[in-house]
Design a protein around this motif. Structure first.
Motif, mmCIF file in Angstrom:
data_model
loop_
_atom_site.group_PDB
_atom_site.id
_atom_site.type_symbol
_atom_site.label_atom_id
_atom_site.label_comp_id
_atom_site.label_asym_id
_atom_site.label_seq_id
_atom_site.Cartn_x
_atom_site.Cartn_y
_atom_site.Cartn_z
ATOM 1 N N LEU A 21 0.761 -1.252 0.023
ATOM 2 C CA LEU A 21 0.033 0.001 -0.014
ATOM 3 C C LEU A 21 0.933 1.189 -0.040
ATOM 4 N N GLU A 22 1.775 1.206 0.660
ATOM 5 C CA GLU A 22 2.914 2.376 0.755
ATOM 6 C C GLU A 22 3.360 2.660 -0.474
ATOM 7 N N GLU A 25 0.970 4.346 -2.745
ATOM 8 C CA GLU A 25 0.598 5.690 -2.708
ATOM 9 C C GLU A 25 1.774 6.318 -3.122
ATOM 10 N N ALA A 28 1.380 6.590 -6.771
ATOM 11 C CA ALA A 28 0.037 7.526 -7.083
ATOM 12 C C ALA A 28 0.667 9.152 -7.164
ATOM 13 N N GLN A 29 1.597 9.193 -6.316
ATOM 14 C CA GLN A 29 2.183 10.449 -6.236
ATOM 15 C C GLN A 29 2.823 11.029 -7.342
ATOM 16 N N ASN A 55 -4.606 2.487 -9.615
ATOM 17 C CA ASN A 55 -4.064 2.643 -8.599
ATOM 18 C C ASN A 55 -4.753 2.757 -7.436
ATOM 19 N N ILE A 56 -5.816 3.461 -7.502
ATOM 20 C CA ILE A 56 -6.680 3.799 -6.427
ATOM 21 C C ILE A 56 -7.427 2.478 -6.112
ATOM 22 N N ARG A 59 -5.341 -0.031 -4.444
ATOM 23 C CA ARG A 59 -5.250 0.301 -2.942
ATOM 24 C C ARG A 59 -6.358 -0.166 -2.111
#
Length: 137
Positions: A21-22, A25, A28-29, A55-56, A59
């Protein structure tokens, strides 16, 4: 038996999923947000938007999977806590972390015969099943 055999993999999943998950994230950034122009979206913008949406979604699916794995472990740990230390040891050695020669090793450690180990295993499985499901069949 199957639940006990899956125990270590589920425990590892509760460690690995937060790390994934990290990573997602951070990923995604790095996806630049799509820019709208007066004519419409370019194919590059559509690709970025699709990558961000994927990506969302990924997650969210991982968060659900993590929650399920944590609940599964909590329930399994609670059922295991209903057992005696010897019963836990027998189930750990035979199902959770099985090894070649595990029964013989248990015989030496507990000072029991093979037939007694198997009887205790069966009793421990019944008690575990009763604690987990409320039934012993």
């Amino acid at each position: 038996k199957e639940k006990l055999q899956r125990y270590d993999a589920m425990r590892l999943a509760t460690i690995n999923i937060p790390q994934e998950l990290e990573r997602l994230e951070i990923d995604a950034q790095s996806i630049r947000s799509p820019k709208l122009d007066a004519v419409g979206q370019s194919s590059d913008n559509r690709r970025r938007e699709e990558a961000l949406l994927n990506n969302i979604i990924h997650r969210q699916e991982l968060l659900w999977t993590l929650e399920q794995a944590q609940m599964w472990l909590k329930t399994t740990d609670r059922a295991l806590s209903a057992l005696t230390n010897d019963e836990k040891l027998i189930l750990h050695r035979l199902y959770i972390y099985p090894e070649k020669g595990g029964v013989e090793r248990l015989c030496k450690e507990l000072g029991l015969e093979v037939s007694t180990i198997y009887r205790r295993r069966d009793r421990a499985l019944r008690r575990f099943t009763l604690a987990y499901y409320g039934i012993d069949e």
